[in-house]
Motif scaffolding. Structure first.
Motif, PDB file in Angstrom:
ATOM      1  N   LEU A  25       0.829  -1.205   0.000  1.00 49.92           N
ATOM      2  CA  LEU A  25       0.000   0.000   0.000  1.00 49.92           C
ATOM      3  C   LEU A  25       0.863   1.255   0.000  1.00 49.92           C
ATOM      4  O   LEU A  25       0.542   2.235  -0.690  1.00 49.92           O
ATOM      5  CB  LEU A  25      -0.935  -0.008   1.211  1.00 49.92           C
ATOM      6  CG  LEU A  25      -2.012  -1.094   1.188  1.00 49.92           C
ATOM      7  CD1 LEU A  25      -2.802  -1.091   2.489  1.00 49.92           C
ATOM      8  CD2 LEU A  25      -2.961  -0.912   0.008  1.00 49.92           C
ATOM      9  N   GLY A  26       1.961   1.236   0.746  1.00 52.71           N
ATOM     10  CA  GLY A  26       2.864   2.387   0.737  1.00 52.71           C
ATOM     11  C   GLY A  26       3.427   2.628  -0.648  1.00 52.71           C
ATOM     12  O   GLY A  26       3.416   3.754  -1.164  1.00 52.71           O
ATOM     13  N   ARG A  27       3.889   1.570  -1.280  1.00 56.03           N
ATOM     14  CA  ARG A  27       4.472   1.683  -2.619  1.00 56.03           C
ATOM     15  C   ARG A  27       3.464   2.206  -3.637  1.00 56.03           C
ATOM     16  O   ARG A  27       3.742   3.160  -4.375  1.00 56.03           O
ATOM     17  CB  ARG A  27       4.999   0.319  -3.067  1.00 56.03           C
ATOM     18  CG  ARG A  27       5.715   0.330  -4.406  1.00 56.03           C
ATOM     19  CD  ARG A  27       6.053  -1.051  -4.875  1.00 56.03           C
ATOM     20  NE  ARG A  27       4.865  -1.744  -5.392  1.00 56.03           N
ATOM     21  CZ  ARG A  27       4.905  -2.979  -5.925  1.00 56.03           C
ATOM     22  NH1 ARG A  27       6.057  -3.646  -5.958  1.00 56.03           N
ATOM     23  NH2 ARG A  27       3.814  -3.531  -6.383  1.00 56.03           N
ATOM     24  N   GLU A  28       2.285   1.591  -3.670  1.00 51.80           N
ATOM     25  CA  GLU A  28       1.334   1.919  -4.718  1.00 51.80           C
ATOM     26  C   GLU A  28       0.716   3.308  -4.525  1.00 51.80           C
ATOM     27  O   GLU A  28       0.577   4.064  -5.489  1.00 51.80           O
ATOM     28  CB  GLU A  28       0.236   0.852  -4.783  1.00 51.80           C
ATOM     29  CG  GLU A  28       0.744  -0.555  -5.090  1.00 51.80           C
ATOM     30  CD  GLU A  28       1.381  -0.656  -6.467  1.00 51.80           C
ATOM     31  OE1 GLU A  28       1.001   0.114  -7.366  1.00 51.80           O
ATOM     32  OE2 GLU A  28       2.270  -1.513  -6.641  1.00 51.80           O
ATOM     33  N   PHE A  29       0.348   3.648  -3.308  1.00 56.84           N
ATOM     34  CA  PHE A  29      -0.245   4.970  -3.077  1.00 56.84           C
ATOM     35  C   PHE A  29       0.779   6.079  -3.323  1.00 56.84           C
ATOM     36  O   PHE A  29       0.440   7.136  -3.862  1.00 56.84           O
ATOM     37  CB  PHE A  29      -0.801   5.080  -1.653  1.00 56.84           C
ATOM     38  CG  PHE A  29      -2.225   4.612  -1.528  1.00 56.84           C
ATOM     39  CD1 PHE A  29      -3.274   5.406  -1.957  1.00 56.84           C
ATOM     40  CD2 PHE A  29      -2.509   3.373  -0.989  1.00 56.84           C
ATOM     41  CE1 PHE A  29      -4.587   4.981  -1.850  1.00 56.84           C
ATOM     42  CE2 PHE A  29      -3.821   2.932  -0.872  1.00 56.84           C
ATOM     43  CZ  PHE A  29      -4.860   3.737  -1.305  1.00 56.84           C
ATOM     44  N   PHE A  30       2.031   5.839  -2.936  1.00 59.09           N
ATOM     45  CA  PHE A  30       3.063   6.850  -3.165  1.00 59.09           C
ATOM     46  C   PHE A  30       3.278   7.073  -4.656  1.00 59.09           C
ATOM     47  O   PHE A  30       3.369   8.217  -5.116  1.00 59.09           O
ATOM     48  CB  PHE A  30       4.372   6.425  -2.498  1.00 59.09           C
ATOM     49  CG  PHE A  30       5.467   7.452  -2.617  1.00 59.09           C
ATOM     50  CD1 PHE A  30       5.574   8.484  -1.696  1.00 59.09           C
ATOM     51  CD2 PHE A  30       6.390   7.396  -3.660  1.00 59.09           C
ATOM     52  CE1 PHE A  30       6.575   9.440  -1.811  1.00 59.09           C
ATOM     53  CE2 PHE A  30       7.389   8.343  -3.780  1.00 59.09           C
ATOM     54  CZ  PHE A  30       7.483   9.369  -2.847  1.00 59.09           C
ATOM     55  N   GLU A  31       3.366   5.990  -5.412  1.00 54.46           N
ATOM     56  CA  GLU A  31       3.595   6.125  -6.854  1.00 54.46           C
ATOM     57  C   GLU A  31       2.396   6.765  -7.541  1.00 54.46           C
ATOM     58  O   GLU A  31       2.566   7.557  -8.473  1.00 54.46           O
ATOM     59  CB  GLU A  31       3.917   4.763  -7.454  1.00 54.46           C
ATOM     60  CG  GLU A  31       5.293   4.234  -7.038  1.00 54.46           C
ATOM     61  CD  GLU A  31       5.633   2.897  -7.672  1.00 54.46           C
ATOM     62  OE1 GLU A  31       4.864   2.441  -8.552  1.00 54.46           O
ATOM     63  OE2 GLU A  31       6.662   2.309  -7.297  1.00 54.46           O
ATOM     64  N   PHE A  32       1.187   6.442  -7.103  1.00 58.28           N
ATOM     65  CA  PHE A  32      -0.005   7.083  -7.656  1.00 58.28           C
ATOM     66  C   PHE A  32       0.081   8.596  -7.483  1.00 58.28           C
ATOM     67  O   PHE A  32      -0.191   9.365  -8.406  1.00 58.28           O
ATOM     68  CB  PHE A  32      -1.265   6.572  -6.954  1.00 58.28           C
ATOM     69  CG  PHE A  32      -2.008   5.527  -7.735  1.00 58.28           C
ATOM     70  CD1 PHE A  32      -2.532   5.801  -8.979  1.00 58.28           C
ATOM     71  CD2 PHE A  32      -2.197   4.265  -7.206  1.00 58.28           C
ATOM     72  CE1 PHE A  32      -3.227   4.846  -9.698  1.00 58.28           C
ATOM     73  CE2 PHE A  32      -2.891   3.284  -7.915  1.00 58.28           C
ATOM     74  CZ  PHE A  32      -3.406   3.583  -9.164  1.00 58.28           C
ATOM     75  N   ALA A  33       0.428   9.030  -6.256  1.00 60.57           N
ATOM     76  CA  ALA A  33       0.511  10.465  -5.986  1.00 60.57           C
ATOM     77  C   ALA A  33       1.632  11.109  -6.790  1.00 60.57           C
ATOM     78  O   ALA A  33       1.484  12.217  -7.320  1.00 60.57           O
ATOM     79  CB  ALA A  33       0.723  10.705  -4.491  1.00 60.57           C
ATOM     80  N   ALA A  34       2.774  10.426  -6.902  1.00 64.39           N
ATOM     81  CA  ALA A  34       3.916  10.980  -7.626  1.00 64.39           C
ATOM     82  C   ALA A  34       3.643  11.108  -9.117  1.00 64.39           C
ATOM     83  O   ALA A  34       4.150  12.026  -9.778  1.00 64.39           O
ATOM     84  CB  ALA A  34       5.152  10.112  -7.388  1.00 64.39           C
ATOM     85  N   MET A  35       2.825  10.210  -9.676  1.00 63.88           N
ATOM     86  CA  MET A  35       2.566  10.218 -11.116  1.00 63.88           C
ATOM     87  C   MET A  35       1.725  11.413 -11.570  1.00 63.88           C
ATOM     88  O   MET A  35       1.549  11.624 -12.760  1.00 63.88           O
ATOM     89  CB  MET A  35       1.905   8.911 -11.545  1.00 63.88           C
ATOM     90  CG  MET A  35       2.900   7.761 -11.693  1.00 63.88           C
ATOM     91  SD  MET A  35       2.185   6.285 -12.474  1.00 63.88           S
ATOM     92  CE  MET A  35       1.159   5.662 -11.155  1.00 63.88           C
ATOM     93  N   ARG A  36       1.235  12.204 -10.628  1.00 61.34           N
ATOM     94  CA  ARG A  36       0.577  13.450 -11.025  1.00 61.34           C
ATOM     95  C   ARG A  36       1.604  14.483 -11.500  1.00 61.34           C
ATOM     96  O   ARG A  36       1.249  15.478 -12.126  1.00 61.34           O
ATOM     97  CB  ARG A  36      -0.215  14.023  -9.839  1.00 61.34           C
ATOM     98  CG  ARG A  36      -1.488  13.257  -9.553  1.00 61.34           C
ATOM     99  CD  ARG A  36      -2.254  13.832  -8.366  1.00 61.34           C
ATOM    100  NE  ARG A  36      -2.537  15.252  -8.498  1.00 61.34           N
ATOM    101  CZ  ARG A  36      -3.534  15.756  -9.225  1.00 61.34           C
ATOM    102  NH1 ARG A  36      -4.330  14.947  -9.914  1.00 61.34           N
ATOM    103  NH2 ARG A  36      -3.744  17.070  -9.263  1.00 61.34           N
ATOM    104  N   PHE A  37       2.875  14.240 -11.185  1.00 65.18           N
ATOM    105  CA  PHE A  37       3.924  15.215 -11.514  1.00 65.18           C
ATOM    106  C   PHE A  37       5.042  14.636 -12.373  1.00 65.18           C
ATOM    107  O   PHE A  37       5.952  15.361 -12.782  1.00 65.18           O
ATOM    108  CB  PHE A  37       4.537  15.775 -10.220  1.00 65.18           C
ATOM    109  CG  PHE A  37       3.544  16.493  -9.357  1.00 65.18           C
ATOM    110  CD1 PHE A  37       3.262  17.839  -9.567  1.00 65.18           C
ATOM    111  CD2 PHE A  37       2.874  15.826  -8.348  1.00 65.18           C
ATOM    112  CE1 PHE A  37       2.335  18.507  -8.780  1.00 65.18           C
ATOM    113  CE2 PHE A  37       1.943  16.484  -7.560  1.00 65.18           C
ATOM    114  CZ  PHE A  37       1.671  17.823  -7.771  1.00 65.18           C
ATOM    115  N   MET A  38       5.000  13.336 -12.632  1.00 63.07           N
ATOM    116  CA  MET A  38       6.101  12.710 -13.384  1.00 63.07           C
ATOM    117  C   MET A  38       5.605  11.428 -14.033  1.00 63.07           C
ATOM    118  O   MET A  38       4.477  10.986 -13.787  1.00 63.07           O
ATOM    119  CB  MET A  38       7.279  12.418 -12.439  1.00 63.07           C
ATOM    120  CG  MET A  38       6.924  11.513 -11.274  1.00 63.07           C
ATOM    121  SD  MET A  38       8.251  11.410 -10.011  1.00 63.07           S
ATOM    122  CE  MET A  38       8.169  13.053  -9.309  1.00 63.07           C
ATOM    123  N   SER A  39       6.451  10.838 -14.857  1.00 61.32           N
ATOM    124  CA  SER A  39       6.098   9.594 -15.541  1.00 61.32           C
ATOM    125  C   SER A  39       6.108   8.428 -14.543  1.00 61.32           C
ATOM    126  O   SER A  39       6.706   8.527 -13.469  1.00 61.32           O
ATOM    127  CB  SER A  39       7.100   9.307 -16.656  1.00 61.32           C
ATOM    128  OG  SER A  39       8.367   8.977 -16.097  1.00 61.32           O
TER     129      SER A  39
END
Length: 236
Positions: A164-178
């Motif tokens: 959950l930490g990995r997936e939620f973090f990457e979801f949030a980060a993908m609003r600003f990067m690939s």
């Protein structure tokens, strides 16, 4: 940084601007869990009850009691299985509502920052399905480990904390990067993301409160991404 992100993610649950997203997320989460409950119940009735009736043919009144006891045991089992579905359902909700949650937080708490970009609907659905599959398989593994004394409870927190930490973090980060850049950012901050994921797993373990996990986790990780970005910018 993790504790502050969790605090801000929790406060976002009650913020007036977040209420419409909260009600949508909560309503769909309950709907999906109710569907799973009835689906699993029907599956049990189709498979287990005919076997029980064949095992106890033509027996007197106590056979009815046996069926009742079996139904009660099945209900308890279904409740336990359903509890394990909370994490995958949370994962499915992430891709559907994270952008809505992020937009509320960015507008309210970071008005001077460049806003993130919402994922296209197709990509959002694809990410959600992938997230659902990964977390679902992880929880099947955790369910197997529940049978191993000494590591059963730890397995739940470690598996869900990491995933959950990995997936939620990457979801949030993908609003600003690939997606590739989001994965690299998560890898550079893997320890921070993992401990943040443990807080999400702890939130997930609280009955009823865990229905709000998609909203809490998404808000927390939006704030954590912002904090990590600010720290990186300050370190340049």
């Amino acid at each position: 940084m993790i504790i502050e992100a969790a605090r801000m993610g929790g406060s976002n649950l009650l913020a007036p601007a977040s209420r419409s997203v909260l009600f949508k997320s909560l309503g769909l989460t309950i709907l999906l869990l109710a569907g799973l409950w009835f689906g699993l119940g029907e599956l049990f009735s189709m498979i287990a009850m005919p076997w029980l009736e064949a095992l106890l043919p033509g027996l007197p009144d106590w056979a009815g009691w046996a069926g009742t006891i079996a139904a009660i045991i099945a209900g308890i089992g279904l409740a336990l299985v359903l509890a394990l579905f909370i994490a995958p359902v949370t994962a499915a909700m992430a891709g559907l509502y994270l952008d809505d949650i992020a937009e509320v937080i960015e507008t309210r708490d970071y008005p001077d920052d460049t806003p993130g970009q919402s994922m296209p609907l197709g990509q959002s659905i694809k990410q959600s399905l992938g997230f659902l599959l990964v977390v679902g398989l992880g929880n099947v593994f955790a369910l197997i480990l529940l049978l191993v004394p000494g590591i059963n409870l730890a397995a739940f927190f470690l598996v869900n904390g990491y995933l959950l930490g990995r997936e939620f973090f990457e979801f949030a980060a993908m609003r600003f990067m690939s997606p590739a850049e989001a994965k690299r950012l998560r890898a550079r901050n893997s320890t921070t993301v993992f401990f943040a994921g443990l807080i999400i797993a702890a939130f997930l373990s609280v009955p009823l409160l865990n229905l709000l996990t998609p909203m809490f986790a998404a808000g927390m990780m939006v704030h954590l991404n912002k904090m990590i970005a600010a720290k990186a910018a300050g370190g340049r």
